[in-house]
Design a protein around this motif. Structure first.
Motif, PDB file in Angstrom:
ATOM      1  N   SER A 328       3.856   1.612  -5.312  1.00  0.00           N
ATOM      2  CA  SER A 328       2.641   2.123  -4.694  1.00  0.00           C
ATOM      3  C   SER A 328       2.628   1.687  -3.237  1.00  0.00           C
ATOM      4  O   SER A 328       2.896   0.514  -2.923  1.00  0.00           O
ATOM      5  CB  SER A 328       1.403   1.586  -5.409  1.00  0.00           C
ATOM      6  OG  SER A 328       0.233   2.141  -4.846  1.00  0.00           O
ATOM      7  N   ILE A 329       2.339   2.630  -2.347  1.00  0.00           N
ATOM      8  CA  ILE A 329       2.345   2.346  -0.917  1.00  0.00           C
ATOM      9  C   ILE A 329       1.059   2.861  -0.290  1.00  0.00           C
ATOM     10  O   ILE A 329       0.291   3.592  -0.914  1.00  0.00           O
ATOM     11  CB  ILE A 329       3.558   2.996  -0.203  1.00  0.00           C
ATOM     12  CG1 ILE A 329       3.457   4.534  -0.276  1.00  0.00           C
ATOM     13  CG2 ILE A 329       4.871   2.496  -0.787  1.00  0.00           C
ATOM     14  CD1 ILE A 329       4.495   5.264   0.556  1.00  0.00           C
ATOM     15  N   ALA A 330       0.833   2.472   0.959  1.00  0.00           N
ATOM     16  CA  ALA A 330      -0.385   2.926   1.642  1.00  0.00           C
ATOM     17  C   ALA A 330      -0.214   2.817   3.143  1.00  0.00           C
ATOM     18  O   ALA A 330       0.659   2.098   3.647  1.00  0.00           O
ATOM     19  CB  ALA A 330      -1.585   2.083   1.200  1.00  0.00           C
ATOM     20  N   LEU A 331      -1.074   3.544   3.849  1.00  0.00           N
ATOM     21  CA  LEU A 331      -1.334   3.310   5.260  1.00  0.00           C
ATOM     22  C   LEU A 331      -2.682   2.603   5.326  1.00  0.00           C
ATOM     23  O   LEU A 331      -3.597   2.937   4.562  1.00  0.00           O
ATOM     24  CB  LEU A 331      -1.379   4.620   6.041  1.00  0.00           C
ATOM     25  CG  LEU A 331      -0.094   5.447   6.062  1.00  0.00           C
ATOM     26  CD1 LEU A 331      -0.322   6.763   6.809  1.00  0.00           C
ATOM     27  CD2 LEU A 331       1.056   4.674   6.688  1.00  0.00           C
ATOM     28  N   ALA A 332      -2.819   1.633   6.225  1.00  0.00           N
ATOM     29  CA  ALA A 332      -4.049   0.855   6.278  1.00  0.00           C
ATOM     30  C   ALA A 332      -4.391   0.490   7.709  1.00  0.00           C
ATOM     31  O   ALA A 332      -3.505   0.329   8.563  1.00  0.00           O
ATOM     32  CB  ALA A 332      -3.910  -0.424   5.445  1.00  0.00           C
ATOM     33  N   ARG A 333      -5.683   0.385   7.963  1.00  0.00           N
ATOM     34  CA  ARG A 333      -6.186  -0.094   9.252  1.00  0.00           C
ATOM     35  C   ARG A 333      -6.568  -1.554   9.069  1.00  0.00           C
ATOM     36  O   ARG A 333      -7.430  -1.891   8.258  1.00  0.00           O
ATOM     37  CB  ARG A 333      -7.384   0.748   9.700  1.00  0.00           C
ATOM     38  CG  ARG A 333      -7.790   0.510  11.139  1.00  0.00           C
ATOM     39  CD  ARG A 333      -8.738   1.594  11.656  1.00  0.00           C
ATOM     40  NE  ARG A 333      -9.971   1.698  10.898  1.00  0.00           N
ATOM     41  CZ  ARG A 333     -10.252   2.675  10.043  1.00  0.00           C
ATOM     42  NH1 ARG A 333      -9.389   3.647   9.827  1.00  0.00           N
ATOM     43  NH2 ARG A 333     -11.406   2.695   9.403  1.00  0.00           N
TER      44      ARG A 333
END
Length: 370
Positions: A328-333
């Protein structure tokens, strides 16, 4: 067989073809679009390993024409169309509000003779058009919504092999030489190389009246249809932003890792949002965009809050399962000074994610340690 809701010819040109292919149709921004054709996972892998075709006719195609089209776009967009070397060149830009917030992200193609083509997001197309037309005041230019065109994207490492024989003769010989962020056109067909999957491939804009026939020829050549679900996991692996998730009107390009799309030079170029961006730039950035790889069980999802080692907060903007990485991956601020690991609230359970620099995958190659 299903019947589509009342839509324009551009929206309905391929509808029955998707249904016949087993597409699970869902409403998206006023369009009925295929979510998948059976297995989103297999569709994702097909694009990474071979080739697939997406119907992306929901995207807004807008032509800007007239003797002052060039000047108009230089004042409208955060990036500078003067950077385009000539006809056939393309660039990525944000369309900003006066306060610097992002109304949309889009592609611009130089068509020559002072004409340009923009491709905008479906969900924001109506708002974009209203904003663009309001900004026309004082310019000898026109904004034309090309609802007579459809768009298909043929993506994957085999695209340059299988597509040429299926194109009009006038475009076939261009496929091998066409480089990223460039395009060619002939006889109302346009062939571009500005994909959204992290793989090689093309976008074909063509008359909507010819789209179903072209789709049929692509399918007859063995090219697998791909739905919106796999399109999202492919772009996430490629580290590409999605409007409404990784950016929106509350954020400026400086807040979400898109500062590189702002052309500050020359200083004399005034564009909508410039003064607001200068103020934000002077104040200094407080956040940055990163990639995350989940190290524990679970799935990262948009909107999940996260906590850094020093107690600062961040948020996942896009997330999901990455078939190529099997993680599981993500883009995050996240805050500027973020450690190599963060805690994520997985809907009441704490998970640990490792911070990486996107993209995760490009041209079939995994670019991060997993």
């Amino acid at each position: 067989m299903q019947s589509p809701p009342s839509q324009t010819p551009r929206q309905t040109a391929l509808y029955q073809s998707h249904v016949a292919a087993g597409g699970r149709m869902v409403e998206f921004a006023g369009f009925m679009m295929p979510l998948h054709y059976g297995s989103q996972l297999e569709e994702h892998r097909q694009v990474r390993r071979a080739v697939g075709v997406f119907d992306v006719s929901h995207m807004g195609i807008v032509d800007i024409v007239g003797p002052q089209a060039h000047s108009y776009l230089r004042g409208l967009l955060a990036n500078d169309v003067a950077r385009l070397d000539g006809p056939g060149q393309a660039l990525y830009s944000c369309l900003l509000q006066h306060d610097g917030g992002i109304l949309d992200d889009l592609l611009v193609y130089a068509l020559g003779k002072g004409a340009y083509r923009l491709v905008v997001n479906a969900a924001t197309a109506a708002r974009d058009l209203e904003f663009m037309r309001a900004a026309l005041q004082g310019y000898a230019a026109r904004v034309i919504h090309r609802q007579d065109l459809a768009m298909l994207a043929i993506q994957g490492p085999h695209a340059r092999t299988v597509l040429p024989p299926l194109l009009p003769v006038s475009l076939r010989h261009h496929t091998q030489a066409l480089k990223p962020f460039s395009a060619v056109w002939a006889d109302d067909w346009m062939l571009a190389c500005t994909g959204y999957t992290g793989e090689d491939g093309f976008e074909v804009m063509l008359p909507a009246s010819q789209a179903a026939d072209f789709w049929g020829r692509l399918r007859a050549a063995g090219i697998t249809p791909i739905g919106l679900g796999a399109r999202d996991t492919l772009r996430l692996e490629a580290g590409m932003h999605l409007y409404g998730h990784d950016m929106d009107e509350s954020l400026s390009p400086l807040d979400c890792g898109l500062g590189w799309t702002v052309a500050w030079q020359p200083e004399t170029r005034e564009f909508i949002g410039r003064q607001a961006l200068l103020q934000r730039k002077a104040a200094g950035a407080r956040h940055k965009m990163v990639g995350l790889i989940l190290q524990t069980r679970g799935v990262l999802r948009s909107g999940m809050p996260l906590l850094t080692a020093n107690g600062e907060h961040g948020v996942i903007t896009s997330g999901g399962f990455a078939p190529t990485l099997e993680r599981s991956i993500a883009l995050a601020r996240v805050p500027l000074h973020c450690a190599e690991r963060v805690e994520v609230d997985l809907r009441g359970r704490i998970g640990i994610a490792r911070v990486v620099k996107p993209p995760f995958v490009r041209f079939g190659e995994i670019l991060v340690d997993i």
